[in-house]
Design an enzyme around this catalytic site. Sequence first.
Site, mmCIF file in Angstrom:
data_model
loop_
_atom_site.group_PDB
_atom_site.id
_atom_site.type_symbol
_atom_site.label_atom_id
_atom_site.label_comp_id
_atom_site.label_asym_id
_atom_site.label_seq_id
_atom_site.Cartn_x
_atom_site.Cartn_y
_atom_site.Cartn_z
ATOM 1 N N ASN A 182 0.846 -1.198 0.000
ATOM 2 C CA ASN A 182 0.000 0.000 0.000
ATOM 3 C C ASN A 182 0.873 1.236 0.000
ATOM 4 O O ASN A 182 2.019 1.201 0.449
ATOM 5 C CB ASN A 182 -0.996 -0.023 1.174
ATOM 6 C CG ASN A 182 -0.425 -0.705 2.379
ATOM 7 O OD1 ASN A 182 0.389 -0.118 3.091
ATOM 8 N ND2 ASN A 182 -0.781 -1.965 2.589
ATOM 9 N N SER A 242 -8.316 -0.787 0.043
ATOM 10 C CA SER A 242 -8.108 -2.144 0.548
ATOM 11 C C SER A 242 -8.409 -3.174 -0.543
ATOM 12 O O SER A 242 -9.427 -3.046 -1.251
ATOM 13 C CB SER A 242 -9.038 -2.350 1.751
ATOM 14 O OG SER A 242 -8.972 -3.663 2.194
ATOM 15 N N SER A 274 -5.961 -1.920 4.530
ATOM 16 C CA SER A 274 -6.092 -2.496 5.878
ATOM 17 C C SER A 274 -4.901 -2.109 6.762
ATOM 18 O O SER A 274 -4.941 -2.280 7.973
ATOM 19 C CB SER A 274 -6.198 -4.020 5.782
ATOM 20 O OG SER A 274 -5.046 -4.529 5.146
ATOM 21 N N GLU A 275 -3.840 -1.594 6.149
ATOM 22 C CA GLU A 275 -2.665 -1.211 6.930
ATOM 23 C C GLU A 275 -2.570 0.309 7.124
ATOM 24 O O GLU A 275 -1.479 0.843 7.353
ATOM 25 C CB GLU A 275 -1.414 -1.793 6.285
ATOM 26 C CG GLU A 275 -1.420 -3.303 6.436
ATOM 27 C CD GLU A 275 -0.257 -4.030 5.799
ATOM 28 O OE1 GLU A 275 0.453 -4.703 6.530
ATOM 29 O OE2 GLU A 275 -0.090 -3.933 4.579
ATOM 30 N N HIS A 288 5.807 -5.792 -0.346
ATOM 31 C CA HIS A 288 6.236 -7.115 0.093
ATOM 32 C C HIS A 288 7.249 -7.615 -0.944
ATOM 33 O O HIS A 288 7.196 -8.757 -1.372
ATOM 34 C CB HIS A 288 5.051 -8.074 0.169
ATOM 35 C CG HIS A 288 4.027 -7.701 1.211
ATOM 36 N ND1 HIS A 288 2.890 -8.422 1.427
ATOM 37 C CD2 HIS A 288 3.974 -6.677 2.098
ATOM 38 C CE1 HIS A 288 2.168 -7.864 2.403
ATOM 39 N NE2 HIS A 288 2.807 -6.789 2.813
ATOM 40 N N HIS A 304 7.078 -9.748 7.392
ATOM 41 C CA HIS A 304 6.054 -8.956 6.725
ATOM 42 C C HIS A 304 6.542 -8.378 5.392
ATOM 43 O O HIS A 304 6.151 -8.853 4.338
ATOM 44 C CB HIS A 304 5.568 -7.859 7.683
ATOM 45 C CG HIS A 304 4.379 -7.119 7.199
ATOM 46 N ND1 HIS A 304 3.575 -6.355 8.004
ATOM 47 C CD2 HIS A 304 3.860 -6.986 5.954
ATOM 48 C CE1 HIS A 304 2.609 -5.817 7.294
ATOM 49 N NE2 HIS A 304 2.770 -6.181 6.039
HETATM 50 ZN ZN LIG Z 1 1.862 -5.540 4.287
#
Ligand SMILES: [Zn+2]
Length: 203
Positions: free
Chosen positions: A30, A46, A76-77, A98, A159
């Site tokens: 994100n 999201s 969501s983050e 990621h 993560h």
């Molecule tokens: Zn993440």
Amino acid sequence: MTDLKELKQNVLMTAKKAYDEKLMAGTSGNISAYFREKQWIVITPSSYDYSLMAEEDIVVIDLDGNLVEGRHKPSSEWKMHAEIYRHLSHANAVVHTHSPYASSFAVNHQEIPVVLIEMIPFLKGKLEVSPYAQQGSAEVGLNAVPILERKNACLMANHGVVAIGGTLPEAYTNSVYVEDAAKIYHLALCSGHPVVIKEYEEV
Ligand SMILES: [Zn+2]
């Protein structure tokens, strides 16, 4: 004077670039920019397909997650982004990916030492690992803040990567250099014994 429309366009453009660059798989990762005068976060939605994402899909929220503008839920983050903007006045953009090579070191809880010259001006030294926190929690951001006070990026345990910048292009470039350093360090570990640049003093 910051223009909200321009921030939305920049977030969209950066998200698509990061996706094309394979820094995020599926709908992971994100990206946000901070409208500091209003304390608004301009952020990717999201679970939304990056290839279909349009300017109208970018969401605007305040630091508590209240919707200011947009037709989707924010990433969501979003709490991670909010904590970074709340605590770091020099951060006006956050790129969270990621990206695979860097995330593999994050999974190993393994720092990446200064092995490339770009790591000094862009990342401000070695890549450190922030402690694990549950996905979507404020702790993901709070755990990274002590590192990001000194560095432009860090690995987040089990993560991924978070990179910051004074502007979105800066944060994006930093996220690219994180993956580049991780990939080259990985290849160097496979082919020999990487030599760390010892002249650089960590602050
Ligand atoms: Zn993440």
